[in-house]
Design an enzyme around this catalytic site. Structure first.
Site, mmCIF file in Angstrom:
data_model
loop_
_atom_site.group_PDB
_atom_site.id
_atom_site.type_symbol
_atom_site.label_atom_id
_atom_site.label_comp_id
_atom_site.label_asym_id
_atom_site.label_seq_id
_atom_site.Cartn_x
_atom_site.Cartn_y
_atom_site.Cartn_z
ATOM 1 N NE ARG A 129 1.129 -5.789 0.211
ATOM 2 C CZ ARG A 129 1.183 -4.781 1.099
ATOM 3 N NH1 ARG A 129 2.252 -3.997 1.163
ATOM 4 N NH2 ARG A 129 0.183 -4.560 1.934
ATOM 5 C CB SER B 229 -4.076 -10.002 1.348
ATOM 6 O OG SER B 229 -4.744 -9.083 0.531
ATOM 7 C CD GLU C 143 -0.697 -8.676 -0.971
ATOM 8 O OE1 GLU C 143 -0.501 -9.162 0.159
ATOM 9 O OE2 GLU C 143 -1.354 -7.637 -1.149
#
EC number: 1.3.1.98
Length: 300
Positions: free
Chosen positions: A171, A221, A291
Site C-alpha cells: 500500500r 478496506s 489504509e
C-alpha cells in the site's frame, strides 16, 4: 488570492463551497473552498503551477473510493481527476489516465486478450489512486503490472517514473513520499485468452459481492493487514460487527469495512476507526494502521 483563479482559468468550471460528500464513496465530508475537474493533463499542469507560484493550498484526488474527508472540508483548491479517463490498449500494454476507472481499465485489458489485471476487476478506485497506494486484491497488486507512470510535481513539472523508481511496497509508492500527482500509468501484460480472463474476473467479482458490503456507502478496506493477522478476523473476534457510532457502523458482512447506515458524518467514521483500533489493541495487542486516507480539516 484563490478567488483570482476563476478569472485566470476562464475555460475551467470552478465550483465554490462544493460539498465533497457528493464525490466520496462514504457520502461524507465537508466543503471544498473551490473544486475543479480538469479534462487534460496540460490543464492540471497549469493549475498546479499557478497554485504553487501563488502559495494556494491544493489537494488532488481521484475516485475518492478509499478516502475520508473530514467534516471541516478542504481549504484552497481541490482538483478531481475523474474527467481524465482515456484508456488505450496497444500490443501488450494498456495505458490509462489517472482518472480512469480501474474496473474499466481491466475491461479494456480483457477485450484486448491481455492477462495480468484480473485481480483488480472489482477495485472501485481510479488508476491514479491505485498507483499512488499500490492497490491490491486477491493476491495481486498494481506493482505486478505497472511498468511506468507519468506524474506531475507540485511545481508543475512532468516526470516519467519507471517501475523501480515508483518504489512500490505494501500500500505504498514513492508518489506518496514525494507528494507527486499521477497523470497516467502504463501496464505491461501478457497475451491470454479473452474468455478465460473474463471467467476469472467474473469469479473474483462474485467472491467480492458475496463477502463485501457493496450495497452500502463505504471507504473500502479501512485498515492495512497487520503482519501475521487478518484484519477482518481480529475485528470480528473483538465482537465489533454491527457496532455503531453515529451513522457509521462496522459491517456485519465484512468486519474490515465501515458502512454508512444512517447519514453518517466523517467524524462518525473517524471516531469508529479510533474505537476499533483501541479495542483490537486492548484485546490482542495488535496495532491496526489505516489504509484509508483521511484528509481535510476537522469541523470547528
Amino acid at each position: 488570492m484563490i478567488e483570482n483563479i476563476v478569472t485566470e482559468f476562464p475555460n475551467e468550471t470552478f465550483l465554490k463551497d462544493e460539498p465533497l460528500s457528493r464525490y466520496t464513496h462514504t457520502k461524507t465530508g465537508g466543503n471544498a473552498d473551490y473544486l475543479v475537474l480538469p479534462k487534460t493533463s496540460d490543464a492540471v499542469q497549469a493549475l498546479l503551477k499557478y497554485t504553487y507560484e501563488n502559495t494556494i493550498p491544493v489537494t488532488v484526488i481521484g475516485n475518492a473510493s478509499n478516502l475520508i474527508v473530514r467534516d471541516g472540508g478542504i481549504r484552497g483548491l481541490v482538483i478531481i481527476l475523474t474527467q481524465m479517463a482515456k484508456i488505450e490498449a496497444t500490443g501488450l500494454t494498456v495505458t490509462a489516465d489517472a482518472g480512469a476507472s480501474l474496473i474499466e481499465t481491466t475491461k479494456h485489458a480483457q477485450a484486448a486478450s491481455l492477462t495480468g489485471l484480473e485481480f483488480a476487476a472489482g477495485i472501485p478506485g481510479s488508476v491514479g489512486g491505485a498507483v499512488f497506494m499500490n492497490a491490491g486484491a486477491y493476491g495481486g497488486e498494481i506493482s505486478h503490472a505497472v511498468t511506468s507512470a507519468t506524474v506531475l510535481t507540485r511545481a508543475g513539472e512532468f516526470k516519467t517514473l519507471n517501475h523501480d523508481e515508483l518504489d512500490f511496497g505494501y500500500r505504498h509508492s514513492s508518489i506518496q513520499d514525494d507528494d507527486e500527482v499521477v497523470i497516467s500509468a502504463t501496464f505491461t501484460l501478457e497475451k491470454g485468452d479473452a474468455q478465460a480472463i473474463q471467467a476469472q474476473m467474473d469469479d473474483l467479482n462474485a467472491k467480492r459481492a458475496a463477502k463485501q458490503p457493496l450495497l452500502l456507502p463505504s471507504c473500502g478496506s479501512v485498515f492495512k493487514r497487520p503482519v501475521g493477522h487478518f484484519t477482518g478476523k481480529l475485528i470480528q473476534e473483538a465482537g465489533l460487527p454491527g457496532y455503531q457510532m453515529g451513522g457509521a457502523a462496522v459491517s456485519l458482512k465484512h468486519a474490515g469495512f465501515i458502512v454508512n447506515v444512517n447519514h453518517a458524518t466523517a467524524t462518525d467514521y473517524i471516531d469508529l476507526i479510533h474505537h476499533i483500533q483501541s479495542v483490537v489493541k486492548a484485546k490482542f495487542g495488535v496495532e491496526l494502521e489505516t489504509e484509508v486516507r483521511i484528509i481535510g480539516e476537522a469541523k470547528s
